[in-house]
Enzyme design. Sequence first.
Site, PDB file in Angstrom:
ATOM      1  N   ASP A  14     -12.601 -11.922  -1.116  1.00  0.00           N
ATOM      2  CA  ASP A  14     -11.377 -11.126  -0.900  1.00  0.00           C
ATOM      3  C   ASP A  14     -11.677  -9.697  -0.466  1.00  0.00           C
ATOM      4  O   ASP A  14     -11.163  -8.739  -1.048  1.00  0.00           O
ATOM      5  CB  ASP A  14     -10.538 -11.097  -2.183  1.00  0.00           C
ATOM      6  N   GLU A 174      -0.652 -15.390   1.612  1.00  0.00           N
ATOM      7  CA  GLU A 174      -1.162 -14.340   0.708  1.00  0.00           C
ATOM      8  C   GLU A 174      -1.971 -13.342   1.513  1.00  0.00           C
ATOM      9  O   GLU A 174      -1.981 -13.398   2.745  1.00  0.00           O
ATOM     10  CB  GLU A 174      -2.034 -14.977  -0.381  1.00  0.00           C
TER      11      GLU A 174
END
Length: 514
Positions: A14, A174
């Site tokens: 991420d 997302e």
Amino acid sequence: MKIKNPVVKGFYPDPSICYAEGKFYMVCSSMQFFPGVPLFESEDLVHFKQIGNVLSSLSQVDLHNIPSSGGVFAPTIRYNNGRFYMVTTNDSLHKNFYVYTDDIYGEWSEPIFVDQGGIDPSLFFEDGKTYFMSNGDDTDGRGCIFQSEIDIETGERLTEPRPLWNGNGGRYLESPHMYKFGRYYYLMAAEGGTEFGHMITYARSANIYGPFTPYKGNPILTNRDFGGHQTHIMGIGHGDLVTNSEGETFMVCLGFRIEDDWVPYHHLGREVFLIPVKWDGEWFTAGVSGNVYEEMDIPVDSMVKPGTPDTDYSISMPFNKDDRLRLSYVRDYKAENYDITDDSITLTTTEIPLTKQDSPTFVGVRQSEFDTELSVNVTKTLGEAGLTIYMDDNEHYDIARVYVPEKDMHEIIVRYQVGDATAISYREKLHTEDVVKLIITSTSTEYEFAYSINGQIRKLCKAQSKYLSTEVAGGFTGVFGGVYATSKVMFGYEDYDVNPGEKAVFTEFNFRQG
Ligand code: 6LW
């Protein structure tokens, strides 16, 4: 310039990046591991140096007894008016919060919570306003990116969250980030889930609240249509754009390196990949025809100093300041159980074994390369003291020195913990009270366990890396190599409770990587 991906190897998922004061700063998620949110600095987007951990105090993040792969999800780092902000989610508490610092080499603030749900929060600053965005579901239950305005001094939400975009139709919308290039706002996101179907999409609008028009070539970046026989780089998604002082735009994103062409698995976790970005008028494209390869031609020539060495992920005693930034603990760091000097690690045993969803006495470093050798000398310890290749509570391989006084049992054991299965794959009486050297060597597909006394190496057994992979363990982490100590000696078919509070002394810790 030919660049070899990943640019940051091992469990560093991420990624989010910003450009400030002439350098790049990047953060990654960290789930149940502490300290949280590793922080990197780079001058060229190819060589990254860890300079800290954003969440370096448990007062900043509550990890107490959270599930494996809970805790700190995707972060975003942004720079505005001389201040750095990192916003993220404690997914176990379902709370979005940010911290800030005016000194990127110093400590970060205590958390400021934002009353907006979802995960993968991001910040965008414009004309004195701060926009906060995260994912969620709209009134029709469809994935949606929501945005509100907040007071960056207090975290107070000043407006209701407004739906911006439902994505391009993929599941799990997302990782939203907003950018302004020219006259347009660009909203980039991930879809498909952070596994083999992962992809990056985007849309643009002349207004920060939309309506957003999707890029006609979405997904802009993915490897979802490749088989393992075509590439071992999978899971490409969750990207962030960054523009340098020359106005050149690049992307970092996550991906993972699989083993096995046909039944793919990965155990090192999701890693950081550098991606070229090209503008075509007022739309941009990424990668090589939207795909990612291990070696890519990326125009970083003006930033990379010739002769800059590749990152060496090895770590050994004596530890230096940089090494210490890489030491990670599981959930709560209990200082009273650790005495770490440059040349030794002394652990205090507790009744918490590695398999418990708690805070075992463990300290480890991410495994970033496939070929490694992890070794350490360990003294006799009442209870169990050893080396572990640790994915999470239920997936780890341990080689340990065990001493149970009431049994006067002095042994070397090798334990495979996979799900509910505890396999003691080796047990051998130890006829010495001297220091023993524990050794774990790895290739991409297996780990081998050995020990040595006075230089006489004794190889014991092997185990496949497959059974520590994300495809077996689930979740979002990657393997660590580390040391641990416990008074709860578990053989699966018989367990022993030794008095806790004993000291395990480890010296000559050496984790050669690559
Ligand atoms: C991250 C989100 C995700 O916040 O996994 O599957 C979470 N997608 O983008 C943890 O990495």
